[in-house]
Design a protein around this motif. Structure first.
Motif, PDB file in Angstrom:
ATOM      1  N   LEU A  33      25.684  18.826   5.084  1.00 22.33           N
ATOM      2  CA  LEU A  33      26.933  19.890   4.403  1.00 22.33           C
ATOM      3  C   LEU A  33      28.356  19.682   5.340  1.00 22.33           C
ATOM      4  O   LEU A  33      27.634  20.012   6.833  1.00 22.33           O
ATOM      5  N   ARG A  34      29.016  20.089   4.234  1.00 21.45           N
ATOM      6  CA  ARG A  34      30.489  20.690   4.888  1.00 21.45           C
ATOM      7  C   ARG A  34      30.957  19.570   5.841  1.00 21.45           C
ATOM      8  O   ARG A  34      31.735  19.823   6.983  1.00 21.45           O
ATOM      9  N   GLY A  35      30.628  18.445   5.914  1.00 24.91           N
ATOM     10  CA  GLY A  35      30.755  17.674   6.932  1.00 24.91           C
ATOM     11  C   GLY A  35      29.744  17.134   8.749  1.00 24.91           C
ATOM     12  O   GLY A  35      30.414  15.968   9.008  1.00 24.91           O
ATOM     13  N   ARG A  36      29.500  18.131   8.500  1.00 23.93           N
ATOM     14  CA  ARG A  36      28.707  18.759   9.368  1.00 23.93           C
ATOM     15  C   ARG A  36      27.622  16.472  10.327  1.00 23.93           C
ATOM     16  O   ARG A  36      26.958  16.532   8.901  1.00 23.93           O
ATOM     17  N   ARG A  37      27.940  16.280  11.595  1.00 24.69           N
ATOM     18  CA  ARG A  37      26.588  15.252  11.262  1.00 24.69           C
ATOM     19  C   ARG A  37      25.591  15.971  11.834  1.00 24.69           C
ATOM     20  O   ARG A  37      25.387  16.487  12.935  1.00 24.69           O
ATOM     21  N   PHE A  38      24.338  14.698  11.761  1.00 22.12           N
ATOM     22  CA  PHE A  38      22.959  15.294  12.332  1.00 22.12           C
ATOM     23  C   PHE A  38      22.433  13.470  12.413  1.00 22.12           C
ATOM     24  O   PHE A  38      23.062  12.748  12.039  1.00 22.12           O
ATOM     25  N   ARG A  39      21.256  13.776  12.850  1.00 14.92           N
ATOM     26  CA  ARG A  39      20.270  12.512  12.966  1.00 14.92           C
ATOM     27  C   ARG A  39      18.965  12.429  12.097  1.00 14.92           C
ATOM     28  O   ARG A  39      18.778  13.141  12.265  1.00 14.92           O
ATOM     29  N   MET A  40      19.485  11.537  11.514  1.00 14.09           N
ATOM     30  CA  MET A  40      18.501  11.324  10.277  1.00 14.09           C
ATOM     31  C   MET A  40      17.109  10.245  10.399  1.00 14.09           C
ATOM     32  O   MET A  40      17.585  10.128  11.677  1.00 14.09           O
ATOM     33  N   ILE A  41      16.267  11.302  10.542  1.00 14.14           N
ATOM     34  CA  ILE A  41      14.855  10.543  10.680  1.00 14.14           C
ATOM     35  C   ILE A  41      13.897   9.396  10.159  1.00 14.14           C
ATOM     36  O   ILE A  41      13.700  10.454   8.656  1.00 14.14           O
ATOM     37  N   LYS A  42      13.772   8.610   9.822  1.00 22.48           N
ATOM     38  CA  LYS A  42      12.821   7.649   9.454  1.00 22.48           C
ATOM     39  C   LYS A  42      11.681   7.312   9.859  1.00 22.48           C
ATOM     40  O   LYS A  42      12.254   6.870  10.570  1.00 22.48           O
ATOM     41  N   PHE A  43      10.540   6.853   8.999  1.00 19.24           N
ATOM     42  CA  PHE A  43      10.218   5.347   9.666  1.00 19.24           C
ATOM     43  C   PHE A  43      10.373   4.439   9.870  1.00 19.24           C
ATOM     44  O   PHE A  43      11.576   3.945   9.248  1.00 19.24           O
ATOM     45  N   ARG A  44      10.413   3.606  11.391  1.00 14.93           N
ATOM     46  CA  ARG A  44      11.290   1.984  11.392  1.00 14.93           C
ATOM     47  C   ARG A  44      10.901   0.986  10.286  1.00 14.93           C
ATOM     48  O   ARG A  44       9.531   0.716  10.526  1.00 14.93           O
ATOM     49  N   THR A  45      11.627   0.673   9.856  1.00 17.33           N
ATOM     50  CA  THR A  45      10.941  -0.513   8.788  1.00 17.33           C
ATOM     51  C   THR A  45      11.655  -2.144   9.142  1.00 17.33           C
ATOM     52  O   THR A  45      10.919  -2.893   8.411  1.00 17.33           O
ATOM     53  N   MET A  46      13.044  -1.762  10.058  1.00 11.34           N
ATOM     54  CA  MET A  46      13.115  -2.760  10.912  1.00 11.34           C
ATOM     55  C   MET A  46      13.006  -3.516  11.864  1.00 11.34           C
ATOM     56  O   MET A  46      12.504  -2.288  12.657  1.00 11.34           O
ATOM     57  N   VAL A  47      13.237  -4.662  12.363  1.00 13.00           N
ATOM     58  CA  VAL A  47      12.954  -4.896  13.720  1.00 13.00           C
ATOM     59  C   VAL A  47      14.658  -4.478  14.477  1.00 13.00           C
ATOM     60  O   VAL A  47      15.391  -3.690  14.223  1.00 13.00           O
ATOM     61  N   PRO A  48      14.234  -4.337  15.846  1.00  9.41           N
ATOM     62  CA  PRO A  48      14.845  -3.546  16.761  1.00  9.41           C
ATOM     63  C   PRO A  48      16.068  -3.963  16.824  1.00  9.41           C
ATOM     64  O   PRO A  48      16.219  -4.765  16.958  1.00  9.41           O
ATOM     65  N   GLY A  49      17.117  -3.096  16.903  1.00 14.21           N
ATOM     66  CA  GLY A  49      18.264  -3.732  16.912  1.00 14.21           C
ATOM     67  C   GLY A  49      18.848  -4.016  15.857  1.00 14.21           C
ATOM     68  O   GLY A  49      19.556  -4.791  15.408  1.00 14.21           O
ATOM     69  N   ALA A  50      18.556  -4.149  14.386  1.00  6.89           N
ATOM     70  CA  ALA A  50      18.526  -4.231  13.427  1.00  6.89           C
ATOM     71  C   ALA A  50      20.403  -3.533  12.844  1.00  6.89           C
ATOM     72  O   ALA A  50      20.871  -4.434  12.311  1.00  6.89           O
ATOM     73  N   ASP A  51      20.566  -2.517  13.678  1.00  3.37           N
ATOM     74  CA  ASP A  51      22.149  -1.985  13.562  1.00  3.37           C
ATOM     75  C   ASP A  51      22.921  -2.655  14.320  1.00  3.37           C
ATOM     76  O   ASP A  51      24.304  -2.396  13.956  1.00  3.37           O
TER      77      ASP A  51
END
Length: 486
Positions: free
Chosen positions: A329-347
């Motif tokens: 909202l209004r450009g504020r940044r936050f950390r979105m949480i999900k269950f991990r579905t990829m191998v570690p380090g995929a980003d």
């Protein structure tokens, strides 16, 4: 061009031709099925009533010859009654369509039985009045089971007048929404165009009368043609003459929202496309709804969450959760949480692709699609199941409770995506991002970037609690059918 009635160009181009059964032939098949339903129900009732001691035949009386004659009259009168009451034109898929169809079928059943009764009386046969009264209720139920929205109706053959972006949008939506059962035959316009390759060119607008006479078209959709408005108006009148349904894609359709308000100035119909401006109490109601609903969902699905934690831990180890910076909202940044579905380090593979886009390497839509394709290769086996069922989104209920997100809204963008927003696209930042939204129920992964921005803009301009509830219900259906899931 269109060379003959009931014939249209193949999908490969405007030269080839293939014969398609016309709408009239499909109508005749439906009429035959209706007659058989009437015949089968009457005959089965007749046989069952004969097993009852002292019982009269179901709508019939007399010897076998009279019985056969009365059954024949009923089978003939049934489709005639359905045609007179407009049951063949009723669409069960629209709002209130099933109710309208049911009412017309009831009237058709009563009309068919009464025509049978008086015809038999005039011929000197002896129909059973009480049995026909029962048939007038039983017949509509049989017809409704055959053609209700749950049973699937015959595919409608659809031709589009116009080409270009709107044509391709129509074809794509017809493919993503098979429940509408649109068979897109092709388009009529001044000539074949490069961006009209999704369906074949059927000819110029002058070819349409021949096609309508052939009975191979059930519905015409008027898109943005290069012809004049007067010529388009003639097309509408021509479709009326041939009893072909007509839809018009309105200009400025991107601003319409879900339910544009209609008002009149004299005999001129006006569409109001103004966006809604929710009052502070509406925002408060939405926030309260989000918190209460998120808590209830979390409580109900807590055993599923525990099970998923164990499965991810056993099959892939830690980390169990995946966190990523998003813009809210209004450009504020936050950390979105999900269950991990990829191998570690995929980003890690995202960085060069994002850098390439930042330096002019393609559009944002192309960059997002490429990043998704690269990440899809790194999805774990359990992760594919979680994504297809959207169970990986469950931890975002915590984001909802913390006020970062809403249950319904535009999906939160990554910072490099939000940086590309311009003008009207920034309207999506005026509402909290959501776990689900319009593009998820429209096509999920199949929705491209530009259409996604339009859907997010539409939501931001027209959101309400009622529409949020509607989107949540449609989300359940989209998840269960796995439409557009990857």
């Amino acid at each position: 061009m269109l060379l003959a009635p009931r014939r249209v160009a193949r999908r490969g181009g405007p030269q080839g031709q293939s014969t398609l059964p016309g709408a009239r032939r499909a109508r005749h098949r439906l009429e035959a099925i209706d007659s058989l339903i009437a015949l089968a129900l009457a005959l089965s009732g007749h046989l069952v009533s004969g097993l009852v001691p002292g019982g009269a035949p179901f709508g019939l009386a007399g010897d076998a010859a009279h019985t056969a004659a009365i059954l024949t009259v009923l089978a003939i009168s049934a489709p005639l009654a359905l045609a007179v009451t407009g049951a063949y034109r009723a669409d069960p898929r629209g709002r209130g369509g099933a109710l309208v169809l049911s009412g017309r079928l009831l009237v058709a059943g009563a009309l068919s039985c009464w025509v049978t009764f008086w015809s038999c009386q005039a011929a000197g046969w002896r129909p059973h009045l009480e049995g026909l009264a029962v048939a007038s209720v039983v017949l509509p139920l049989g017809w409704l089971a055959r053609r209700g929205p749950w049973a699937g109706t015959a595919r409608e053959r659809v031709a589009v007048v116009g080409s270009g972006r709107v044509l391709n949008r129509l074809v794509d939506l017809a493919r993503r929404h098979p429940e509408r059962r649109f068979e897109m035959l092709g388009y009529f316009d001044d000539g074949p165009v490069l961006d009209g390759g999704a369906v074949p060119w059927l000819g110029t607008l002058g070819s349409l009368p021949t096609a309508l006479k052939g009975g191979g078209i059930d519905r015409v959709i008027i898109a943005f043609s290069r012809r004049s408005d007067q010529e388009t108006l003639e097309v509408l009148r021509l479709c009326d003459d041939h009893r072909v349904s007509v839809d018009v894609v309105p200009r400025l359709f991107e601003l319409m929202g879900w339910e544009p308000r209609v008002h009149h100035l004299g005999g001129l119909t006006l569409l109001n496309v103004s966006g809604t401006a929710p009052a502070p109490r509406h925002h408060l109601a939405k926030r309260l709804f989000d918190c209460v609903a998120a808590l209830l969902i979390a409580c109900v699905l807590s055993p599923v969450v525990v099970l998923l934690v164990v499965v991810i831990l056993v099959t892939g180890g830690t980390p169990i959760l995946y966190r990523q910076e998003r813009v809210g909202l209004r450009g504020r940044r936050f950390r979105m949480i999900k269950f991990r579905t990829m191998v570690p380090g995929a980003d890690d593979a995202d960085a060069p692709l994002i850098h390439r886009h930042s330096n002019g390497g393609g559009t944002i839509g192309e960059a997002v699609a490429l990043i998704k394709a690269v990440k899809d290769e790194r999805v774990t086996r359990v992760g594919r199941i979680l994504r297809a069922t959207s169970l990986d989104e469950l931890p975002q209920l915590a984001n909802v409770l913390m006020g970062h997100m809403s249950l319904v809204g535009p999906r939160p963008l990554r910072p490099f995506e939000a940086d590309t927003l311009e003008g009207w696209q920034r309207r999506r930042l005026e509402v909290r991002p959501g776990i689900t939204g319009l593009w998820q129920v429209t096509g999920r992964s199949e929705v491209l970037w530009d259409e996604r921005m339009e859907l997010d803009y539409t939501y931001a301009r027209h959101w309400s609690i009622g529409r949020d509830l509607s989107i949540l219900l449609r989300t359940v259906a989209a998840v269960l059918t796995r439409r557009g899931a990857r």
